[in-house]
Write a protein that holds these residues in place. Structure first.
Motif, PDB file in Angstrom:
ATOM      1  N   LEU A 258       0.709  -1.259  -0.141  1.00 62.46           N
ATOM      2  CA  LEU A 258      -0.038   0.052  -0.067  1.00 62.46           C
ATOM      3  C   LEU A 258       0.825   1.078   0.164  1.00 62.46           C
ATOM      4  O   LEU A 258       0.457   2.202  -0.619  1.00 62.46           O
ATOM      5  CB  LEU A 258      -0.866   0.115   1.202  1.00 62.46           C
ATOM      6  N   TYR A 259       2.027   1.257   0.704  1.00 64.73           N
ATOM      7  CA  TYR A 259       2.655   2.430   0.823  1.00 64.73           C
ATOM      8  C   TYR A 259       4.129   2.581   0.392  1.00 64.73           C
ATOM      9  O   TYR A 259       4.575   3.724   0.408  1.00 64.73           O
ATOM     10  CB  TYR A 259       2.799   2.716   2.289  1.00 64.73           C
TER      11      TYR A 259
ATOM     12  N   TYR B 231       8.096  -4.073  -1.034  1.00 67.32           N
ATOM     13  CA  TYR B 231       7.176  -4.851   0.077  1.00 67.32           C
ATOM     14  C   TYR B 231       7.660  -6.317   0.083  1.00 67.32           C
ATOM     15  O   TYR B 231       7.625  -6.800   1.241  1.00 67.32           O
ATOM     16  CB  TYR B 231       5.735  -4.725  -0.519  1.00 67.32           C
TER      17      TYR B 231
ATOM     18  N   PRO C  56      -0.389  -9.565  -1.585  1.00 64.07           N
ATOM     19  CA  PRO C  56      -0.773  -8.403  -1.969  1.00 64.07           C
ATOM     20  C   PRO C  56      -1.483  -8.741  -3.522  1.00 64.07           C
ATOM     21  O   PRO C  56      -2.526  -7.860  -3.891  1.00 64.07           O
ATOM     22  CB  PRO C  56       0.498  -7.724  -2.474  1.00 64.07           C
TER      23      PRO C  56
ATOM     24  N   LEU D 189      -4.686  -7.019  -3.032  1.00 66.23           N
ATOM     25  CA  LEU D 189      -4.729  -5.784  -3.752  1.00 66.23           C
ATOM     26  C   LEU D 189      -4.361  -5.965  -5.252  1.00 66.23           C
ATOM     27  O   LEU D 189      -3.539  -5.287  -5.796  1.00 66.23           O
ATOM     28  CB  LEU D 189      -3.498  -4.875  -3.231  1.00 66.23           C
TER      29      LEU D 189
ATOM     30  N   LYS E  22      -5.703  -4.529  -7.649  1.00 63.34           N
ATOM     31  CA  LYS E  22      -5.552  -3.261  -8.579  1.00 63.34           C
ATOM     32  C   LYS E  22      -4.638  -2.281  -7.841  1.00 63.34           C
ATOM     33  O   LYS E  22      -4.957  -1.092  -8.316  1.00 63.34           O
ATOM     34  CB  LYS E  22      -7.019  -2.589  -8.838  1.00 63.34           C
ATOM     35  N   GLY E  23      -4.154  -2.483  -6.927  1.00 59.23           N
ATOM     36  CA  GLY E  23      -3.278  -1.588  -6.360  1.00 59.23           C
ATOM     37  C   GLY E  23      -3.858  -1.068  -4.906  1.00 59.23           C
ATOM     38  O   GLY E  23      -3.198  -0.128  -4.399  1.00 59.23           O
ATOM     39  N   TYR E  24      -5.215  -1.166  -4.693  1.00 61.08           N
ATOM     40  CA  TYR E  24      -5.513  -0.735  -3.319  1.00 61.08           C
ATOM     41  C   TYR E  24      -6.177  -2.081  -2.792  1.00 61.08           C
ATOM     42  O   TYR E  24      -6.675  -2.984  -3.430  1.00 61.08           O
ATOM     43  CB  TYR E  24      -6.602   0.278  -3.793  1.00 61.08           C
ATOM     44  N   LEU E  25      -6.608  -1.839  -1.398  1.00 68.82           N
ATOM     45  CA  LEU E  25      -6.750  -3.000  -0.547  1.00 68.82           C
ATOM     46  C   LEU E  25      -8.486  -3.154  -0.755  1.00 68.82           C
ATOM     47  O   LEU E  25      -9.386  -2.240  -0.854  1.00 68.82           O
ATOM     48  CB  LEU E  25      -6.882  -2.397   0.972  1.00 68.82           C
ATOM     49  N   ASP E  26      -8.806  -4.405  -1.311  1.00 66.92           N
ATOM     50  CA  ASP E  26     -10.051  -4.501  -1.798  1.00 66.92           C
ATOM     51  C   ASP E  26     -10.450  -6.030  -0.875  1.00 66.92           C
ATOM     52  O   ASP E  26     -10.424  -7.131  -1.664  1.00 66.92           O
ATOM     53  CB  ASP E  26     -10.309  -4.889  -3.336  1.00 66.92           C
TER      54      ASP E  26
ATOM     55  N   ASN F  53     -13.862  -8.642  -5.515  1.00 60.60           N
ATOM     56  CA  ASN F  53     -12.479  -9.082  -5.796  1.00 60.60           C
ATOM     57  C   ASN F  53     -12.320 -10.464  -6.129  1.00 60.60           C
ATOM     58  O   ASN F  53     -12.411 -11.529  -5.500  1.00 60.60           O
ATOM     59  CB  ASN F  53     -11.714  -8.702  -4.237  1.00 60.60           C
TER      60      ASN F  53
END
Lengths: 241, 107
Positions: free
Chosen positions: A211-212, A218, B54, B58, B60-64, B69
């Motif tokens: 995320l960051y 990561y 991940p 994630l 698509k790059g964001y937490l889902d 999903n």
């Protein structure tokens, strides 16, 4: 890879080599869509067919090839920038390579180099899965490497040939094959408290890191944190005994 | 072949090989210290987890974390398949089947 009368670099092809190939061939489904996409993207970014195939043959690193191709396509062609980015993206291989050192340390240096050249995420996973189940075999690892290396080059070539005729095969959801393979190899390892803790720490750090943090950091940071926790837990266990 | 591209490819090949071979080259003379071996024992579990989570949570790059999903749903199927069948190819096949069906038929 040079082969003379059933020998690979002086090492006889024992049946372990063929078992390694046999076990790996179905799993190459995990990289073939990426290879095809790599070929399509590279031509789209203005590379020639020869350049694209040379890259897959010499570099053999999916993620960094995608990034380099994207940079070249965007007009970024600084040698240092692309090569340094490749180094950063592949830093995780330092940890993977280090974890195999105890097994390959006594092999001839040429074989170590050959095995290292073919160590990508998937062949590493297959090799450690085999270690977990039956113990280490250099020939088995060589077989897995050979299967994936061939699949990578051939699928890049297919992508080059199909470029302009088909769209990105990763959009079909085939990129899920790789996490599915890794899951099926991870679960049998979760047999004790230490392993479950390592998995939990790695999961948490990887998700927060993804995320960051930029790029693939990561992976290396999650693995670092988790393996240090795991190593410390083992240490305490030994004191207790 | 353009020289500029050729040199980039060679540079990429060199650093990639370095990251894969450096650990073996480093410990070749000295051998592997005990603490190092103990630490490295957990690398496979750590790497596999860090590659998987991940990709599932994630994609698509964001937490889902939702039933929209598909990666997460197919991942749960692959986990169940692994417990039932203990076979990598079966887990991959079932997971992919779920993934592709979700995508094409919007089940």
């Amino acid at each position: 890879m040079e082969r003379k009368k059933g020998k690979v670099q002086g090492i006889p092809i024992t049946s372990e080599f063929w078992i390694g190939i046999w076990d790996s061939v179905p799993l190459t489904i995990g990289v073939i869509p990426f290879g095809i996409t790599c070929g399509i993207m590279a031509l789209g970014a203005g590379l020639t067919a020869g350049e694209t195939l040379l890259m897959s043959t010499c570099v053999f690193a999916g993620a960094s090839q995608f990034i380099a191709i994207t940079m070249l396509g965007a007009g970024i062609s600084g040698w240092g920038l692309i090569v340094f980015t490749t180094l950063l993206v592949n830093m995780r291989h330092l940890l993977m390579g280090a974890s195999l050192v105890p097994y390959i340390i006594r092999l001839p240096i040429s074989l170590q180099a050959l095995l290292s050249f073919g160590m990508v995420d998937e062949t590493y996973a297959i090799t450690v899965d085999r270690i977990h189940k039956k113990g280490y075999s250099a020939n088995y690892q060589l077989g897995a490497n050979t299967a994936f290396y061939s699949a990578w080059i051939l699928s890049t070539a297919v992508g080059v040939l199909l470029s302009g005729y088909i769209s990105d095969p990763l959009a079909w959801g085939l990129d899920f094959a790789m996490p599915a393979i890794f899951l099926a190899m991870l679960i049998p390892r979760l047999i004790n408290y230490a392993a479950v803790t390592v998995c939990g720490v790695a999961a948490l750090v990887a998700v927060v890191g993804a995320l960051y943090l930029p790029g693939k950091w990561y992976i290396i940071i999650a693995c670092f944190a988790a393996t240090i926790v795991g190593g410390l837990m083992e240490g305490e266990g030994q004191h207790a005994n | 072949m353009r020289t500029e591209i050729f040199l980039i490819i060679m540079g990429m090949a060199a650093v990639t090989f370095f990251t894969r071979f450096a650990p073996a080259a480093l410990f070749r003379k000295t051998g592997v210290p005990f603490w190092f071996e103990r630490w490295m024992k957990h690398v496979p579990t750590g790497i596999l987890t860090a590659l998987i989570m991940p990709a599932l949570l994630l994609p698509k790059g964001y937490l889902d974390v939702s039933i929209d999903n598909h990666y997460l749903l197919a991942g749960i199927v692959a986990v169940i398949a692994t417990y039932l069948f203990r076979n990598v190819i079966v887990s991959m096949g079932l997971g992919l089947a779920v993934m592709v069906s979700l995508r094409f038929f919007g089940v």
